[in-house]
Design a protein around this motif. Structure first.
Motif, PDB file in Angstrom:
ATOM      1  N   GLY A   1      -0.973   2.101  -2.260  1.00 45.62           N
ATOM      2  CA  GLY A   1      -2.104   2.905  -1.775  1.00 45.62           C
ATOM      3  C   GLY A   1      -3.333   2.702  -2.632  1.00 45.62           C
ATOM      4  N   CYS A   2      -4.516   2.725  -2.016  1.00 43.98           N
ATOM      5  CA  CYS A   2      -5.742   2.534  -2.791  1.00 43.98           C
ATOM      6  C   CYS A   2      -6.189   3.819  -3.453  1.00 43.98           C
ATOM      7  CB  CYS A   2      -6.861   1.956  -1.933  1.00 43.98           C
ATOM      8  SG  CYS A   2      -7.586   3.121  -0.762  1.00 43.98           S
ATOM      9  N   HIS A   3      -5.601   4.942  -3.049  1.00 43.00           N
ATOM     10  CA  HIS A   3      -5.873   6.189  -3.768  1.00 43.00           C
ATOM     11  C   HIS A   3      -4.664   7.108  -3.638  1.00 43.00           C
ATOM     12  CE1 HIS A   3      -7.256   7.529   0.289  1.00 43.00           C
ATOM     13  NE2 HIS A   3      -6.806   8.688  -0.097  1.00 43.00           N
ATOM     14  N   ALA A   4      -4.540   8.045  -4.584  1.00 46.48           N
ATOM     15  CA  ALA A   4      -3.417   8.980  -4.534  1.00 46.48           C
ATOM     16  C   ALA A   4      -3.540   9.774  -3.244  1.00 46.48           C
ATOM     17  CB  ALA A   4      -3.468   9.907  -5.738  1.00 46.48           C
ATOM     18  N   GLY A   5      -2.444   9.968  -2.545  1.00 46.17           N
ATOM     19  CA  GLY A   5      -2.514  10.765  -1.327  1.00 46.17           C
ATOM     20  C   GLY A   5      -2.624   9.924  -0.073  1.00 46.17           C
ATOM     21  N   CYS A   6      -2.684   8.598  -0.220  1.00 48.03           N
ATOM     22  CA  CYS A   6      -2.651   7.765   0.972  1.00 48.03           C
ATOM     23  C   CYS A   6      -1.207   7.648   1.429  1.00 48.03           C
ATOM     24  CB  CYS A   6      -3.214   6.377   0.708  1.00 48.03           C
ATOM     25  SG  CYS A   6      -2.801   5.252   2.059  1.00 48.03           S
ATOM     26  N   VAL A   7      -0.924   8.060   2.655  1.00 46.25           N
ATOM     27  CA  VAL A   7       0.446   7.949   3.139  1.00 46.25           C
ATOM     28  C   VAL A   7       0.658   6.647   3.924  1.00 46.25           C
ATOM     29  CG1 VAL A   7       0.911  10.423   3.176  1.00 46.25           C
ATOM     30  CG2 VAL A   7      -0.058   9.335   5.210  1.00 46.25           C
ATOM     31  N   ILE A   8      -0.437   5.952   4.223  1.00 46.75           N
ATOM     32  CA  ILE A   8      -0.294   4.719   5.012  1.00 46.75           C
ATOM     33  C   ILE A   8       0.014   3.537   4.094  1.00 46.75           C
ATOM     34  CG2 ILE A   8      -1.422   3.180   6.655  1.00 46.75           C
ATOM     35  CD1 ILE A   8      -3.198   5.512   7.527  1.00 46.75           C
ATOM     36  N   GLN A   9      -0.776   3.403   3.037  1.00 47.58           N
ATOM     37  CA  GLN A   9      -0.563   2.351   2.032  1.00 47.58           C
ATOM     38  C   GLN A   9      -0.605   0.941   2.607  1.00 47.58           C
ATOM     39  OE1 GLN A   9       2.950   3.543  -0.269  1.00 47.58           O
ATOM     40  NE2 GLN A   9       1.530   4.719  -1.511  1.00 47.58           N
ATOM     41  N   CYS A  10      -1.772   0.565   3.098  1.00 51.19           N
ATOM     42  CA  CYS A  10      -1.923  -0.762   3.696  1.00 51.19           C
ATOM     43  C   CYS A  10      -2.124  -1.834   2.636  1.00 51.19           C
ATOM     44  CB  CYS A  10      -3.112  -0.778   4.652  1.00 51.19           C
ATOM     45  SG  CYS A  10      -4.709  -0.818   3.833  1.00 51.19           S
ATOM     46  N   SER A  11      -2.380  -1.394   1.391  1.00 44.22           N
ATOM     47  CA  SER A  11      -2.663  -2.353   0.336  1.00 44.22           C
ATOM     48  C   SER A  11      -1.346  -2.938  -0.202  1.00 44.22           C
ATOM     49  CB  SER A  11      -3.446  -1.654  -0.778  1.00 44.22           C
ATOM     50  OG  SER A  11      -3.809  -2.575  -1.768  1.00 44.22           O
TER      51      SER A  11
ATOM     52  N   MET B   1     -11.938  10.620   4.924  1.00 48.60           N
ATOM     53  CA  MET B   1     -10.727  10.001   5.454  1.00 48.60           C
ATOM     54  C   MET B   1     -10.910   8.492   5.551  1.00 48.60           C
ATOM     55  SD  MET B   1      -8.274  11.976   6.339  1.00 48.60           S
ATOM     56  CE  MET B   1      -8.064  13.735   6.055  1.00 48.60           C
ATOM     57  N   CYS B   2      -9.820   7.783   5.294  1.00 50.84           N
ATOM     58  CA  CYS B   2      -9.797   6.345   5.514  1.00 50.84           C
ATOM     59  C   CYS B   2      -9.850   6.109   7.021  1.00 50.84           C
ATOM     60  CB  CYS B   2      -8.501   5.801   4.922  1.00 50.84           C
ATOM     61  SG  CYS B   2      -7.949   4.268   5.651  1.00 50.84           S
ATOM     62  N   ILE B   3     -10.545   5.075   7.443  1.00 52.46           N
ATOM     63  CA  ILE B   3     -10.756   4.825   8.871  1.00 52.46           C
ATOM     64  C   ILE B   3      -9.448   4.535   9.612  1.00 52.46           C
ATOM     65  CG2 ILE B   3     -11.315   2.377   8.575  1.00 52.46           C
ATOM     66  CD1 ILE B   3     -12.875   4.872  11.061  1.00 52.46           C
TER      67      ILE B   3
HETATM   68  S1  SF4 Z   1      -4.547   2.964   4.455  1.00 47.75           S
HETATM   69 FE1  SF4 Z   1      -6.652   3.424   3.870  1.00 47.75          FE
HETATM   70  S2  SF4 Z   1      -6.466   4.814   2.144  1.00 47.75           S
HETATM   71 FE2  SF4 Z   1      -4.462   3.777   2.371  1.00 47.75          FE
HETATM   72  S3  SF4 Z   1      -4.488   1.940   1.083  1.00 47.75           S
HETATM   73 FE3  SF4 Z   1      -5.210   1.334   3.082  1.00 47.75          FE
HETATM   74  S4  SF4 Z   1      -7.466   1.526   2.964  1.00 47.75           S
HETATM   75 FE4  SF4 Z   1      -6.597   2.721   1.279  1.00 47.75          FE
END
Ligand code: SF4
Lengths: 576, 88
Positions: free
Chosen positions: A292-302, A485-487
């Motif tokens: 995740g790119c920040h704490a609290g991201c549940v998607i974690q695309c990174s 919010m992340c897009i």
């Molecule tokens: S889903 Fe959004 S918030 Fe999460 S890591 Fe990807 S860009 Fe960052």
């Protein structure tokens, strides 16, 4: 959260102000664009003393809401000459929010050659002269700040590209693992460089934190919202497993993967740079497919991408970067692209603008298509050092095109066109034309509906419905960009009916407000109109809401599609 | 529906198509194969015979254009199947 920090770089003073009443209820993009529109003379030189650099956390940043930790930055863009908002993950937004900072406004310009740094903490903002870190890359800067001020310190900084005021320079923001995320587009790093600020450090020790007006309601809404994120196949499964790079094969199949500086719509080497290959490579080398790119991201695309020997090479390795150096520059070696990504993070330059600039440079004959090693060399030894060639490429695709008298220069409002061919994915072409940001896919991501079958289906090859699709998405995106919010929450939001109401409930519970869906739509509309009016006053008119001519005259394979919207059809976008 | 073999001569009453699978659809299946089908086979039939549930289909493309499940396949078509995935 109602403190406005103001830093005047001309007389080197700082102040803490209370936000004016009309800024109440604004955050993220809504706030940065409102402040820029109100306080910046639209015709000013973007790198002169009259431009201002504004940071604002989103309305929900700092709360427990999933994916709410995005920081917005705004200014007049030195790349487009229009207004710019760019948002990013990392740790800074949540720290701003906990410190009660609604916005940080940096104005003026030093009258000497000195450089400075800012420290934000519970007492406000301190301005210091900076010497030691000048000329260093972002990774070294973050490391130095962490060892000086502590591991948890938040960092926003510029690398050599920002110091040299290259108009493709970005601002980097530290992420939870000490790596970098970028305020990528529009050259905001050059604006920070023009204010002669090398870095902003943030210390939220003893911060007042967030008060939630109705904690129970917030919790309930947050639970529904998070569930929607997890339930939707794109945010719950696709993005975490393959990251955004899964798009290489999809766009290639659809004939919308711009190849060889927007000559073709399919790349023969697509498989080598695809999300599927990247996923297997990451796993085989002991990297992390999700992150995740920040704490609290549940998607974690990174993700964390390691080199052949299993050592860290890069993270936040996005589809757009891989497309840009891959298909667009015909580089088939993912390791070369990962190396380029890491160098761009370090020197602090936008990976989309730079990739598009390299595509034009290759067509101009500066280097051959497919030469990944030469790309790496130019990034490190020319752009990183600010040589004349480095400045030409590092100032973006338009700069290369003008210098080499090219006609095929994929830009709108001088900003490089990203990873989706507007001839074969027509909705995104409308977004490129009309977004006040210049060519920016995130401003109204029609790929969702044109290609991915999210939020319905609008045939990408036909003109029908595209203007309306782009308009609706741009309005919704402007509002989402204001929440922090992340897009990517848009994927569930477009398909799962409980998702948006839960987001609005969280806003209401946080602020004790009574917003409705209609209020959120009008917020989005207001933001777009505010930005558009700034651009009009800056001299960017409907004549700039256009794609470059070659998209009309050069058909793109395999569908032999051309850009066939009339000016009137494009301008109808603004009928709202 | 059967896999077409390189040496196999397809009979007059069958067509050959290319099937491409993406993301986790490849797991335990394949990346790209040629198949022989009876003429007038629709996408739905092919998807089901590969063992997919219709609900898992994200994107169905025939020759690079979005296709409906009812679309009939023609000789030489490429059928590409993606789960629901996304990026941006
Ligand atoms: S889903 Fe959004 S918030 Fe999460 S890591 Fe990807 S860009 Fe960052």
């Amino acid at each position: 959260m109602d403190k406005i920090l103001r830093v005047n770089m001309t007389d080197l003073t700082t102040s803490v102000e209370t936000a004016p009443i009309e800024w109440a209820g604004l955050g993220g993009r809504a706030l940065t664009s409102t402040i820029v529109a109100k306080e910046v003379e639209p015709t000013c030189h973007p790198l002169g003393p009259y431009n201002k650099l504004v940071f604002a956390p989103g309305l929900l940043s700092g709360t427990a809401a999933s994916n709410s930790g995005r920081l917005s930055a705004g200014a007049k863009s030195p790349l487009t000459g229009g207004i710019k908002e760019s948002n990013v993950g990392g740790t800074a937004a949540q720290m701003f929010a906990r410190l009660g900072i609604q916005a940080l406004i940096i104005e003026g310009m030093p009258t000497t050659d000195n450089w400075y740094s800012l420290v934000l903490d519970k007492n406000g903002v301190t301005l210091q002269e900076e010497r030691g870190l000048l000329g260093l890359g972002n990774f070294a800067v973050v490391e130095a700040i962490q060892s000086l001020l502590g591991k948890k310190t938040g960092v926003i900084c510029i690398g050599p590209a920002g110091e040299k005021l290259l108009t493709a320079a970005n601002m980097s923001v530290k992420d939870p693992s000490g790596k970098l995320r970028s305020h990528g587009r529009g050259g905001l790093g050059a604006v920070m460089g023009s204010k002669r600020i090398k870095f902003i450090a943030i210390d939220d020790e003893g911060a007042p934190g967030i008060t939630i007006a109705d904690p129970e309601k917030f919790k309930a809404a947050s639970r529904i919202f998070t569930k929607a994120m997890m339930d939707h196949p794109v945010s719950g499964q696709g993005l975490p497993t393959y990251g955004t790079n899964i798009l290489v094969n999809i766009l290639n199949e659809a004939g919308g993967l711009p190849t060889r500086n927007f000559t073709d719509g399919q790349f023969e080497g697509h498989d080598l740079i695809s999300g599927e290959t990247m996923h297997d490579t990451i796993v085989a080398r002991g990297g992390k497919p999700r992150h995740g790119c920040h704490a609290g991201c549940v998607i974690q695309c990174s993700q964390v991408y390691n080199d052949k020997d299993g050592n860290y090479l890069t993270s936040g390795f996005e589809y757009e970067t891989i497309w840009g150096f891959g298909a667009n520059c015909c580089i088939k070696d993912l390791d070369d692209i990962a190396m380029a990504d890491s160098i761009m993070d370090d020197i602090g330059i936008d990976s989309i603008e730079t990739a598009v600039a390299f595509g034009v440079a290759m067509e101009a004959g500066i280097l051959p298509f497919g030469d990944g090693k030469e790309v790496v060399r130019i990034l490190r030894d020319e752009i990183g050092k600010g040589t004349p060639l480095g400045r030409i490429i590092g100032s973006g695709a338009g700069s290369v095109g003008r210098t080499y008298s090219m006609t095929k220069v994929p830009v709108v409002k001088n900003q490089g066109i990203p990873a989706y061919d507007p001839r074969s994915v027509k909705g995104i072409g409308i977004t490129y034309c009309t977004s006040p940001m210049g060519a920016d896919h995130t401003a109204g991501y029609t790929i969702a509906t044109n290609i991915l079958n999210v939020g319905g289906q609008v045939d990408p090859l036909k003109k029908d419905g595209q203007v309306e699709l782009s308009r609706n998405l741009q309005i919704a995106t402007a509002a989402i960009d204001s929440t922090g919010m992340c897009i990517f929450i848009a994927f569930p939001a477009l398909d799962i009916p409980e998702c948006l109401p839960a987001l609005i409930d969280m806003l209401n519970a946080r602020y004790g407000a009574e917003l409705t869906g209609d209020d959120v739509v009008s917020l989005g509309k207001n933001i777009l109109k505010t930005e558009r009016n700034f651009n009009l006053a800056a001299g960017l008119t409907s004549a700039h809401d256009r794609l470059p001519e070659f998209f009309k005259t050069n058909p793109v394979a395999p569908h032999q599609a051309v850009w066939d919207f009339t000016d009137e059809e494009i301008d109808a976008f603004w009928n709202f | 529906m059967r896999k077409s073999t390189p040496s196999g001569i397809s009979s007059v009453d069958s067509i050959t198509i290319t099937i491409k699978l993406f993301a986790h659809f490849r797991n335990g299946r394949f990346k790209e194969e040629k198949y022989e089908l009876p003429p007038s086979t629709d996408c739905r039939t092919v998807i089901l015979s590969l063992g997919f549930r219709l609900g898992e289909m994200g994107i169905v493309m025939v020759n690079g254009e979005h296709a409906s499940l009812d679309q009939l396949l023609q000789e030489g078509n490429t059928l590409a199947l993606f789960p629901l995935v996304g990026g941006g």
